[in-house]
Design an enzyme around this catalytic site. Structure first.
Site, PDB file in Angstrom:
ATOM      1  N   HIS A   1      85.017  20.706  54.095  1.00 42.81           N
ATOM      2  CA  HIS A   1      85.707  19.428  53.910  1.00 42.81           C
ATOM      3  C   HIS A   1      85.636  19.040  52.438  1.00 42.81           C
ATOM      4  O   HIS A   1      84.562  18.884  51.888  1.00 42.81           O
ATOM      5  CB  HIS A   1      85.082  18.341  54.784  1.00 42.81           C
TER       6      HIS A   1
ATOM      7  N   TYR B   1      84.957   7.139  58.030  1.00 41.89           N
ATOM      8  CA  TYR B   1      83.931   6.096  58.133  1.00 41.89           C
ATOM      9  C   TYR B   1      84.670   4.759  58.115  1.00 41.89           C
ATOM     10  O   TYR B   1      85.356   4.458  57.124  1.00 41.89           O
ATOM     11  CB  TYR B   1      82.982   6.146  56.934  1.00 41.89           C
TER      12      TYR B   1
ATOM     13  N   PRO C   1      71.484   7.636  59.608  1.00 42.79           N
ATOM     14  CA  PRO C   1      72.384   8.796  59.552  1.00 42.79           C
ATOM     15  C   PRO C   1      73.667   8.577  58.751  1.00 42.79           C
ATOM     16  O   PRO C   1      74.372   9.541  58.454  1.00 42.79           O
ATOM     17  CB  PRO C   1      72.730   9.062  61.029  1.00 42.79           C
TER      18      PRO C   1
ATOM     19  N   LYS D   1      72.219  12.615  55.410  1.00 42.10           N
ATOM     20  CA  LYS D   1      71.259  13.202  54.465  1.00 42.10           C
ATOM     21  C   LYS D   1      70.015  13.846  55.099  1.00 42.10           C
ATOM     22  O   LYS D   1      69.344  14.649  54.456  1.00 42.10           O
ATOM     23  CB  LYS D   1      70.772  12.124  53.476  1.00 42.10           C
TER      24      LYS D   1
ATOM     25  N   TYR E   1      77.249  12.149  48.101  1.00 42.55           N
ATOM     26  CA  TYR E   1      77.557  12.652  49.448  1.00 42.55           C
ATOM     27  C   TYR E   1      77.506  14.187  49.488  1.00 42.55           C
ATOM     28  O   TYR E   1      76.922  14.767  50.403  1.00 42.55           O
ATOM     29  CB  TYR E   1      78.939  12.144  49.892  1.00 42.55           C
TER      30      TYR E   1
HETATM   31  P1  FAD Z   1      63.252  17.687  63.707  1.00 43.51           P
HETATM   32  O1  FAD Z   1      64.661  18.183  63.826  1.00 43.51           O
HETATM   33  O2  FAD Z   1      62.928  16.411  64.374  1.00 43.51           O
HETATM   34  O3  FAD Z   1      62.310  18.842  64.218  1.00 43.51           O
HETATM   35  C1  FAD Z   1      60.922  18.605  64.456  1.00 43.51           C
HETATM   36  C2  FAD Z   1      60.397  19.608  65.462  1.00 43.51           C
HETATM   37  O4  FAD Z   1      59.009  19.403  65.643  1.00 43.51           O
HETATM   38  C3  FAD Z   1      61.044  19.451  66.826  1.00 43.51           C
HETATM   39  O5  FAD Z   1      61.511  20.690  67.289  1.00 43.51           O
HETATM   40  C4  FAD Z   1      59.946  18.860  67.687  1.00 43.51           C
HETATM   41  O6  FAD Z   1      60.051  19.243  69.054  1.00 43.51           O
HETATM   42  C5  FAD Z   1      58.707  19.430  67.024  1.00 43.51           C
HETATM   43  N1  FAD Z   1      57.490  18.630  67.268  1.00 43.51           N
HETATM   44  C6  FAD Z   1      57.389  17.278  67.371  1.00 43.51           C
HETATM   45  N2  FAD Z   1      56.124  16.913  67.596  1.00 43.51           N
HETATM   46  C7  FAD Z   1      55.383  18.041  67.629  1.00 43.51           C
HETATM   47  C8  FAD Z   1      54.000  18.318  67.829  1.00 43.51           C
HETATM   48  N3  FAD Z   1      53.132  17.328  68.054  1.00 43.51           N
HETATM   49  N4  FAD Z   1      53.581  19.619  67.807  1.00 43.51           N
HETATM   50  C9  FAD Z   1      54.463  20.621  67.565  1.00 43.51           C
HETATM   51  N5  FAD Z   1      55.795  20.420  67.387  1.00 43.51           N
HETATM   52  C10 FAD Z   1      56.250  19.149  67.404  1.00 43.51           C
HETATM   53  N6  FAD Z   1      71.271  14.862  58.798  1.00 43.51           N
HETATM   54  C11 FAD Z   1      72.163  15.407  57.921  1.00 43.51           C
HETATM   55  O7  FAD Z   1      71.727  16.002  56.913  1.00 43.51           O
HETATM   56  N7  FAD Z   1      73.518  15.364  58.119  1.00 43.51           N
HETATM   57  C12 FAD Z   1      74.050  14.694  59.191  1.00 43.51           C
HETATM   58  O8  FAD Z   1      75.257  14.697  59.373  1.00 43.51           O
HETATM   59  C13 FAD Z   1      73.127  14.052  60.108  1.00 43.51           C
HETATM   60  N8  FAD Z   1      73.591  13.390  61.195  1.00 43.51           N
HETATM   61  C14 FAD Z   1      72.698  12.874  62.097  1.00 43.51           C
HETATM   62  C15 FAD Z   1      73.202  12.196  63.196  1.00 43.51           C
HETATM   63  C16 FAD Z   1      72.310  11.644  64.124  1.00 43.51           C
HETATM   64  C17 FAD Z   1      72.872  10.899  65.287  1.00 43.51           C
HETATM   65  C18 FAD Z   1      70.905  11.817  63.969  1.00 43.51           C
HETATM   66  C19 FAD Z   1      69.943  11.251  64.987  1.00 43.51           C
HETATM   67  C20 FAD Z   1      70.408  12.491  62.880  1.00 43.51           C
HETATM   68  C21 FAD Z   1      71.285  13.014  61.929  1.00 43.51           C
HETATM   69  N9  FAD Z   1      70.817  13.699  60.806  1.00 43.51           N
HETATM   70  C22 FAD Z   1      71.709  14.199  59.885  1.00 43.51           C
HETATM   71  C23 FAD Z   1      69.361  13.876  60.588  1.00 43.51           C
HETATM   72  C24 FAD Z   1      68.846  15.247  61.024  1.00 43.51           C
HETATM   73  O9  FAD Z   1      69.207  15.515  62.350  1.00 43.51           O
HETATM   74  C25 FAD Z   1      67.319  15.311  60.857  1.00 43.51           C
HETATM   75  O10 FAD Z   1      66.993  14.837  59.574  1.00 43.51           O
HETATM   76  C26 FAD Z   1      66.769  16.749  61.044  1.00 43.51           C
HETATM   77  O11 FAD Z   1      66.739  17.088  62.402  1.00 43.51           O
HETATM   78  C27 FAD Z   1      65.350  16.877  60.473  1.00 43.51           C
HETATM   79  O12 FAD Z   1      64.832  18.158  60.740  1.00 43.51           O
HETATM   80  P2  FAD Z   1      63.272  18.400  60.917  1.00 43.51           P
HETATM   81  O13 FAD Z   1      63.124  19.833  61.208  1.00 43.51           O
HETATM   82  O14 FAD Z   1      62.563  17.786  59.781  1.00 43.51           O
HETATM   83  O15 FAD Z   1      62.865  17.519  62.179  1.00 43.51           O
HETATM   84  C1  DHB Z   2      77.872  13.277  61.560  1.00 42.48           C
HETATM   85  C2  DHB Z   2      76.713  12.518  61.527  1.00 42.48           C
HETATM   86  C3  DHB Z   2      76.515  11.671  60.493  1.00 42.48           C
HETATM   87  O1  DHB Z   2      75.401  10.923  60.443  1.00 42.48           O
HETATM   88  C4  DHB Z   2      77.434  11.533  59.467  1.00 42.48           C
HETATM   89  O2  DHB Z   2      77.210  10.652  58.461  1.00 42.48           O
HETATM   90  C5  DHB Z   2      78.568  12.299  59.483  1.00 42.48           C
HETATM   91  C6  DHB Z   2      78.775  13.185  60.543  1.00 42.48           C
HETATM   92  C7  DHB Z   2      78.092  14.200  62.699  1.00 42.48           C
HETATM   93  O3  DHB Z   2      77.252  14.231  63.623  1.00 42.48           O
HETATM   94  O4  DHB Z   2      79.105  14.901  62.699  1.00 42.48           O
END
Ligand code: FAD
Ligand code: DHB
Length: 395
Positions: free
Chosen positions: A77, A205, A297, A301, A390
């Site tokens: 995009h 958005y 979200p 980021k 972004y």
């Molecule tokens: P997590 O994905 O939370 O992974 C953590 C892992 O640790 C999990 O598998 C969990 O089961 C495990 N765990 C937890 N507790 C324990 C424990 N006690 N012992 C062992 N394992 C454990 N980010 C973007 O960059 N772009 C986007 O477009 C975007 N959109 C989003 C939209 C939504 C609706 C949401 C909710 C989030 C969005 N994010 C986005 C954020 C992104 O999803 C998270 O920042 C990302 O998942 C972080 O990765 P992580 O591996 O740090 O944590």
């Molecule tokens: C999506 C999630 C976001 O938080 C965002 O800013 C843009 C796209 C997505 O899930 O596609």
């Protein structure tokens, strides 16, 4: 599930995107690790979350051999659209910064990461409960887990907490040695995934009197939509009909007219908050990704920050294992945090500009919000600043 080793160089707590990518990048640098993950793989893959991958995040994935499917199936995009007061503005990433983002679901990326760590031979110990960490103040940390009623201990050189916002790793840092910052926003997002063609080729958005809305996608026939809902809302409040009619009401007419609706195949309610726990290191325990910082979200980021933390940390760990240097490890928290705080700022700015804050009607803050959007709509410099953040600032 692999056999549980009793010794490795790095124990990684949490096998989400941060933990899996860390294990892979360490493997590429010749450093062994073991992942201990609370959930099953299927459970982790059920979580529909991020969709937007920054320009450099995509390059990192590609360069480390995880980008094949993202390049084949993801969508480049070159801009996003903002809707406000009946007008649409396209932020031209390519024209303003020469960069783009890639739309590729976190679920798909997680599958790719599982494939690559399996090929690397990294042990991923799932259903690892009751994780405990000891010895981080000395040279020989130890991580204990319970699995199916049996206790296991893994000796290591370093422990990395990648266990997300609800994880426990940061609790092993003494309370006096860390500081948390938090802002809770007075609303949440309701998200729907549907087997319908996206309403537009690019993301939209929308800032509307009724509240924020976001149109995103996963592929040509799968859409992802979000709307702002009250802070205390639950999934039961949002039957599909209500979701679609609220989304339609918040989009410009020309967009709403072409919106195709259908049954939701997944629906979430997610609260919005900014939260940071500093520093990212205590002795031989390091934190990366959502385990140490959560952003709303809106700026897309969170996943990208998890990726950048991991890249900094891998360089620091490799510096230690290759040359015996502690410099990178000593500097990790400061370097990673500079990037984190900028993303915290950008996500807060996007959130504040685009959402309706309950209790604030047409008074001072509401007028400021409009002034911010008017400035963005009228100034190419403001658009460039948004585009630069972004697509992701250079590392
Ligand atoms: P997590 O994905 O939370 O992974 C953590 C892992 O640790 C999990 O598998 C969990 O089961 C495990 N765990 C937890 N507790 C324990 C424990 N006690 N012992 C062992 N394992 C454990 N980010 C973007 O960059 N772009 C986007 O477009 C975007 N959109 C989003 C939209 C939504 C609706 C949401 C909710 C989030 C969005 N994010 C986005 C954020 C992104 O999803 C998270 O920042 C990302 O998942 C972080 O990765 P992580 O591996 O740090 O944590
Ligand atoms: C999506 C999630 C976001 O938080 C965002 O800013 C843009 C796209 C997505 O899930 O596609």
């Amino acid at each position: 599930m692999s056999e549980i080793p009793t010794r490795t160089r790095v124990v990684i707590i949490g096998g989400g995107p941060a933990g899996s990518l860390l294990a892979h990048l360490l493997h590429v640098r010749g450093i062994d690790s073991v992942i201990v993950e609370l959930r099953t793989r299927d459970h982790v893959l059920e979580r529909v979350r991020a969709g937007v991958i920054e320009h450099e995040s995509a390059e990192i994935l590609r360069d480390s051999g995880v980008g094949k499917r993202m390049d084949a199936e993801g969508f480049v995009h070159e801009g996003v659209n903002l809707a406000h007061a009946g007008q649409m503005l396209r932020i031209d990433f390519q024209g303003l910064t020469g960069k783009h983002v890639t739309i590729y679901g976190q679920t798909e990326l997680q599958k790719d990461l599982y494939d690559v760590i399996d090929a690397d031979g990294v042990p991923l110990i799932d259903e690892a409960e009751g994780v405990r960490v000891g010895g981080i103040d000395g040279d020989s940390p130890m991580v204990g887990i319970d699995r199916h009623g049996q206790e296991h201990n893994i000796a290591c050189d370093f422990v990395v907490g990648c266990d997300g916002a609800h994880g426990v790793s940061r609790d092993f840092i003494p309370p006096g040695a860390r500081h948390s910052y938090e802002r809770q926003y007075p609303f949440c997002w309701v998200g729907v995934l549907s087997e319908t063609p996206p309403v537009d080729d690019e993301l939209i958005y929308a800032s509307h009197e009724r509240g924020f809305a976001l149109c995103s996608m996963r592929n040509e026939h799968r859409s992802r939509y979000y709307i702002q809902g009250p802070a205390d809302t639950t999934l039961d409040d949002w039957p599909d009909d209500r979701f679609w009619s609220e989304l339609t009401a918040r989009l410009p007419e020309t967009v709403a007219d072409r919106l195709e609706t259908g049954p939701s195949i997944e629906k979430i309610v997610t609260p919005l908050r900014s939260w940071v726990s500093e520093p990212l290191r205590h002795g031989r325990l390091f934190l990366a990704g959502d385990a140490a910082h959560v952003v709303p979200p809106t700026g897309a980021k969170g996943l990208n920050l998890a990726i950048s933390d991991v890249v900094y940390l891998v360089d620091a760990l490799a510096g230690h294992f290759d040359h015996g240097s502690m410099t990178g490890l000593d500097e990790y928290s400061g370097v990673a945090m500079a990037r984190v705080w900028n993303a915290v700022r950008f996500s807060w700015w996007m959130t504040t500009m685009l959402h309706r804050f309950p209790g604030i009607s047409d008074d001072f803050e509401r007028r400021l919000q409009r002034a911010e959007l008017d400035y963005l709509f009228g100034s190419e410099n403001a658009q460039r600043a948004m585009a630069e953040n972004y697509v992701g600032l250079p590392r």
